[in-house]
Design a protein around this motif. Structure first.
Motif, PDB file in Angstrom:
ATOM      1  N   GLY A 150     -17.832  12.742  28.491  1.00  0.00           N
ATOM      2  CA  GLY A 150     -18.792  11.986  27.717  1.00  0.00           C
ATOM      3  C   GLY A 150     -18.184  11.001  26.730  1.00  0.00           C
ATOM      4  N   PHE A 151     -16.857  10.941  26.692  1.00  0.00           N
ATOM      5  CA  PHE A 151     -16.204  10.051  25.719  1.00  0.00           C
ATOM      6  C   PHE A 151     -15.750   8.709  26.315  1.00  0.00           C
ATOM      7  N   ALA A 152     -16.018   8.492  27.604  1.00  0.00           N
ATOM      8  CA  ALA A 152     -15.608   7.216  28.196  1.00  0.00           C
ATOM      9  C   ALA A 152     -16.302   6.070  27.482  1.00  0.00           C
ATOM     10  N   ASP A 153     -15.637   4.933  27.467  1.00  0.00           N
ATOM     11  CA  ASP A 153     -16.231   3.738  26.875  1.00  0.00           C
ATOM     12  C   ASP A 153     -17.177   3.136  27.912  1.00  0.00           C
ATOM     13  N   ALA A 154     -18.459   3.355  27.756  1.00  0.00           N
ATOM     14  CA  ALA A 154     -19.417   2.912  28.767  1.00  0.00           C
ATOM     15  C   ALA A 154     -19.784   1.443  28.622  1.00  0.00           C
ATOM     16  N   ARG A 155     -19.415   0.853  27.523  1.00  0.00           N
ATOM     17  CA  ARG A 155     -19.835  -0.538  27.267  1.00  0.00           C
ATOM     18  C   ARG A 155     -19.242  -1.486  28.315  1.00  0.00           C
ATOM     19  N   GLY A 156     -20.098  -2.047  29.131  1.00  0.00           N
ATOM     20  CA  GLY A 156     -19.641  -3.054  30.101  1.00  0.00           C
ATOM     21  C   GLY A 156     -18.707  -2.495  31.139  1.00  0.00           C
ATOM     22  N   GLY A 157     -18.743  -1.192  31.347  1.00  0.00           N
ATOM     23  CA  GLY A 157     -17.854  -0.588  32.349  1.00  0.00           C
ATOM     24  C   GLY A 157     -16.540  -0.143  31.741  1.00  0.00           C
ATOM     25  N   GLY A 158     -16.332  -0.488  30.460  1.00  0.00           N
ATOM     26  CA  GLY A 158     -15.132  -0.032  29.766  1.00  0.00           C
ATOM     27  C   GLY A 158     -13.863  -0.416  30.507  1.00  0.00           C
ATOM     28  N   HIS A 159     -13.023   0.580  30.764  1.00  0.00           N
ATOM     29  CA  HIS A 159     -11.737   0.340  31.418  1.00  0.00           C
ATOM     30  C   HIS A 159     -11.913   0.107  32.924  1.00  0.00           C
ATOM     31  N   PHE A 160     -13.126   0.322  33.430  1.00  0.00           N
ATOM     32  CA  PHE A 160     -13.391   0.167  34.868  1.00  0.00           C
ATOM     33  C   PHE A 160     -13.916  -1.229  35.201  1.00  0.00           C
ATOM     34  N   SER A 161     -14.043  -2.051  34.182  1.00  0.00           N
ATOM     35  CA  SER A 161     -14.681  -3.350  34.354  1.00  0.00           C
ATOM     36  C   SER A 161     -13.789  -4.336  35.112  1.00  0.00           C
ATOM     37  N   GLY A 162     -14.438  -5.276  35.784  1.00  0.00           N
ATOM     38  CA  GLY A 162     -13.721  -6.371  36.419  1.00  0.00           C
ATOM     39  C   GLY A 162     -12.955  -7.213  35.406  1.00  0.00           C
ATOM     40  N   ARG A 163     -13.338  -7.096  34.157  1.00  0.00           N
ATOM     41  CA  ARG A 163     -12.622  -7.809  33.088  1.00  0.00           C
ATOM     42  C   ARG A 163     -11.142  -7.449  33.073  1.00  0.00           C
ATOM     43  N   LEU A 164     -10.822  -6.242  33.507  1.00  0.00           N
ATOM     44  CA  LEU A 164      -9.424  -5.796  33.519  1.00  0.00           C
ATOM     45  C   LEU A 164      -8.572  -6.569  34.523  1.00  0.00           C
ATOM     46  N   THR A 165      -9.232  -7.344  35.384  1.00  0.00           N
ATOM     47  CA  THR A 165      -8.436  -8.135  36.329  1.00  0.00           C
ATOM     48  C   THR A 165      -7.853  -9.381  35.663  1.00  0.00           C
ATOM     49  N   ALA A 166      -8.322  -9.718  34.460  1.00  0.00           N
ATOM     50  CA  ALA A 166      -7.743 -10.876  33.762  1.00  0.00           C
ATOM     51  C   ALA A 166      -6.262 -10.644  33.441  1.00  0.00           C
ATOM     52  N   PRO A 167      -5.917  -9.513  32.800  1.00  0.00           N
ATOM     53  CA  PRO A 167      -4.478  -9.307  32.576  1.00  0.00           C
ATOM     54  C   PRO A 167      -3.673  -9.136  33.868  1.00  0.00           C
TER      55      PRO A 167
END
Lengths: 364, 364, 364, 364
Positions: free
Chosen positions: B115-132
């Motif tokens: 229950g502690f995952a960062d759910a905002r916007g998919g958190g660490h699972f987001s496509g945003r992580l493909t930027a780095p």
């Protein structure tokens, strides 16, 4: 640079097809597990050569355990199992180092190893190396079973003959175990007969044919795996590509998902007793690299055996001239037949590795 | 258990979609490489959100380099690049930890992280992580170029609209670079138009659609890779499954090989000048995990974006009741559009890792 | 969780002292190396039991190579060598699982493996496991030699008897090789005699004694290694602590450096021909985890053999009562005597791993 | 080839002394841990420069957390912490790339990185890199505390001034925590005064001096670790050698064990309540790489700071001539003073990594 896989359960494969032996070291097995040798022998028999559809090379493939067991029980030390190669006929391969077989690893291996690769029977690249994988995987399957996890596979297709797919939602342990009792290993016996007919025909042509193996696991807890690069899809895909002839791996809807719409593909959550399930399972039991608790479903595509009896033209490396090649030796017209337990073995080992990694201690 | 990949070139990704920043540490880059920042910016721009077909979230995505460079030249120390998240709207996601989006990682992440995952916007699972990933990959592409290796990708399909495939035998650097100049990134502009039309239609329905990215590399030496579990297919597949939404990976003929005969699939060796080539390239440039010297060809299947505007039913975890969900936030109707440079980045990083591992020192 | 070490050259050890066999898998050896079996046998003989100062257990310790070689030449596939255990007397150890020997791994292993550890002869924790390390290390020594690198060790001390230390600046290959010809393996024969006398006296008391092995390597290029956590000190220390009974590792001046001033400890750079040397070598050839090109000097401290003939009191785990223990079996009064080639083996394997990792291809 | 350590808890360090920032990525922290920022700040303050005995470089060293936390609670995603370098004076180091400082990594780094290493302030080799280690380690210490494990260290010696050693049998949490309240961090204040006097005298000479840090952990369960190459000694030694200036590591009796007899060194088992203890603890709490449940005791030897104010002769690389060097910049006359929390940090991270690996889930 490595013939091994696994994070906490490390599986290290050694041997060449026509060397003295093939074998495996498995480091990280939990202590106190009582191996069922008879069940392991039955599992190994599913991969063993023989039968009218497979290579006539016949070897008992009985592993000798050099370490890791005390009176048949794992003691925590690395387990080493060795299978002697008793029935090698290296003369069949004498010319291959100069005359690389098309679509086999002969040529890239010759380049990589500066001409010193063991070309006999494919050497370390041979399907023979899947025998020790099955020793390790057969043990993993038994341990998973004790933890409520069942893994099973079937031939999804050979050429254009398709078996009934696993039901990714309602899959039972019986469904998973059933194909192992059939030859070929299918859910639908009619499809199996059509496959057998096709393979016999292809073999009669001195040719080979590819196919797909579908594997599934039930009983997995939700929450197993990790995001990004060390999840269950990453690790299982990497390990499945370690089976000779695999050229594609997909989970759940896989490549078919690429033609689907979100509204069609999304798996809606539903309640089931105290638990959470999904009404469909296009995800194949994995989201974001982490298990959902639904059946894990993976498929591996196998190319046709590159060693065919038909005459082929290839290049004689020593003089750069085209030459004809007739591969002798003993080869399966369709590796998929014997690949089914290998896919189960690799899947079981990958799951067990992750289970050990995340749970620390498990039931043995 | 790890958001990193690579043996000798270790790429470590961090960040959550709506946290302070996303970023990457790249350990093992050769010293003395003069980064072309303008070329990197152009590469990053290909992944950046924007355009009529993509999410309206707009961020400059300019990396700040905290380490690893002295006057723009790599110094051998780990390179850390950070991209601040400037345009987050976490309010959009307030309810998602209790109301998991179908086919997103919300639910398994909630289980795994208690229950502690960062759910905002998919958190660490987001496509945003493909930027780095693209920061690291953009650098890798430049280094590979200096070593005569070109990597490029295009959209092979969106839904049932297919682009012309790469020619796996006669592929040129121009072919590889051409799609990057088009939107969508295709070889055949007509196919691109049909894709754009389809995506617009799907978006208009509040829906999403999947697709396939095909990536290739030329200039690879023969002999790169390894048998069994650490070859180029294992490692590249594992890393590609690290891109959110990838559900299948195949090399060369891939799944199509499963329906082929050996006589049809085998790639005959031919002489080309002083070198060795194959007349066809069903192998996709890899045999036994080792490069043949022919173009490396890999395809990744992307599922449709799970976040769709259409109303969906899902489970409210806190009370176990079905509930309706309307995903707000900003989402791409087809992630494939922006995934093209990401696939290139991951492919380039994987190849560079293997090149460094086997060659020790390379040209910078 | 792993009985293996190495990044690119992976050494995986298996076996228990009184199981069927002990052995090693070495993955990553360069192809084309012609093993000198006679030299390997001579190297193995230095570790073999026997002589008046060592355990009377006598085994030929001749490895059987199951894989990795074709006609005595490495083929690039993993090398597996097995040494059968022919002379085990497990009866000697029947009571040890309940009556843990002080300062042996019996007790922590019983806890870790829930009572299933192989207690016979120390099982996987036995000094017997250093035999396969010497097989791998003996090969590494030969390959290093072809690359101009010589590794050698001597007994720096037994109890309070000290040998002449290696000259860390002017060390020659002759100095490194000389101790191997002596028993005990020392530079100064007088010190060796005193050690022999001491060990005989200790053995006569039913006791044991510790000592220090000093190992050095010359011919290393400057620039090998890495900062922080993967340098030559990190890796060599980690691997040396893998030799049973090692309790300390130091490089160059080591612990003595803690009592020195910078002005005394700093090694001034000097020119030597076209190269750079240091006038002193308190660094032991490593700065910041990277070789300086000066001799690499490392010392490992060995505790006294915990298995002593003297009666000891220990705890009977089953009833929690104190009990007396008389260790039977065959044990070395001073493991340092036989540890010298083991330290050389581990050092050679560590260096070869780093050399392969950084140079990619080396001379074989 | 890597500035990272850890199996399941991966700690990746980046930054150069005089670059923009130093930092750390910690991958694998359990989710749900509420970080005590004030306690972390107090821990960081122990390493921070300042005081009359340390370098006058003064930086707040307050980490900024870019990821891994939601409202101060770990979310399971990698944690990235960055410390900006605000007070760099690179001009001090302008000449060092040509005039390598004796016994610093300047020269081997120049060779390894072909002249591109960041020579300013030691670059990636600087003691400054221990700041991010302390961020990660400070968090690890807090998590261990929740699991009943306390880690603490003190200065065992500076030059020939020795502090009282930890009592390896009766060690309490109070003993472990006490030194942190003193400057220097010792058990015996009188020894601390003598150390301060010695360091002031050495500094007055423009010189530096080495020392030893002793670290211990209590509350460890028995059975943690592994035989051979992945035990607690291997991993902790490897990681401790990652602290700049460490030249030796020993456990328990360590090098002193080499002069002991077995009858003297062996630690007899005794009953304590329901548990098992040893009457002495020469093993330092580890046998066969596995914890015994007794206090873990490790010592790391630090060489004297190589950067001294005294004029030294060194080699000007560009012309091969001897030249004089006066190191400006700001340097600690005795790094041991500030190394105490760093040793604690590395020890805590190593233990936490092993605990997570073996227990799967722990208390947060």
């Amino acid at each position: 640079m490595s013939s091994q896989f696994g994070n906490r359960l490390k599986v290290s494969i050694f041997g060449q097809s026509h060397g003295d032996a093939v074998g495996v070291v498995v480091d990280g097995l939990p202590a106190g597990f009582h191996m069922d040798k008879a069940a392991l022998a039955r599992f190994m028999a599913r991969r063993a050569p023989g039968g009218t559809l497979a290579t006539p090379r016949s070897e008992a493939d009985t592993p000798r355990f050099l370490s890791g067991l005390v009176d048949g029980v794992t003691c925590g030390a690395p387990l080493c199992a060795v299978i002697e190669n008793t029935n090698t006929r290296s003369g069949d391969y004498a010319d291959l180092s100069d005359l690389p077989r098309p679509s086999h690893a002969d040529y890239p291996a010759a380049v990589k190893y500066h001409g010193f690769a063991d070309a006999r029977g494919g050497g370390h690249f041979s399907g023979r190396l899947t025998a020790p994988v099955c020793v390790a995987g057969g043990i993993a399957l038994q341990i998973l079973q004790k933890n409520g996890i069942t893994v099973g596979a079937h031939i999804a297709s050979v050429g254009d003959v398709h078996d009934t797919p696993f039901d990714p939602v309602a899959l039972t342990a019986d469904d998973l175990i059933a194909p192992a009792a059939r030859t070929p290993a299918v859910l639908d016996p009619t499809a199996g007969e059509a496959m057998a007919t096709l393979i016999a025909s292809v073999a009669g042509d001195g040719d080979s044919i590819g196919g797909v193996v579908e594997c599934a696991a039930i009983g997995l807890p939700a929450g197993l795996g990790a995001p990004l690069y060390d999840g269950i899809e990453n690790r299982l895909a990497a390990n499945l590509f370690g089976i000779p002839a695999v050229k594609g791996v997909e989970f759940g809807a896989g490549f078919a998902a690429a033609a689907m719409r979100g509204s069609e593909h999304n798996d809606p959550y539903r309640r089931a007793g105290m638990g959470v399930v999904t009404a469909t399972n296009h995800a194949g039991g994995v989201l974001g690299g982490i298990t959902t608790g639904m059946p894990l479903v993976v498929r591996a595509a196998f190319k046709p055996t590159p060693s065919i009896a038909k005459e082929q033209t290839t290049l004689r490396l020593s003089n750069g001239e085209l030459d004809t090649l007739t591969v002798r030796g003993r080869h399966d017209p369709c590796v998929v037949l014997r690949a089914v337990p290998v896919v189960e073995a690799v899947t079981a080992l990958t799951i067990l590795d992750m289970l050990l990694e995340e749970k620390g201690e498990i039931t043995v």
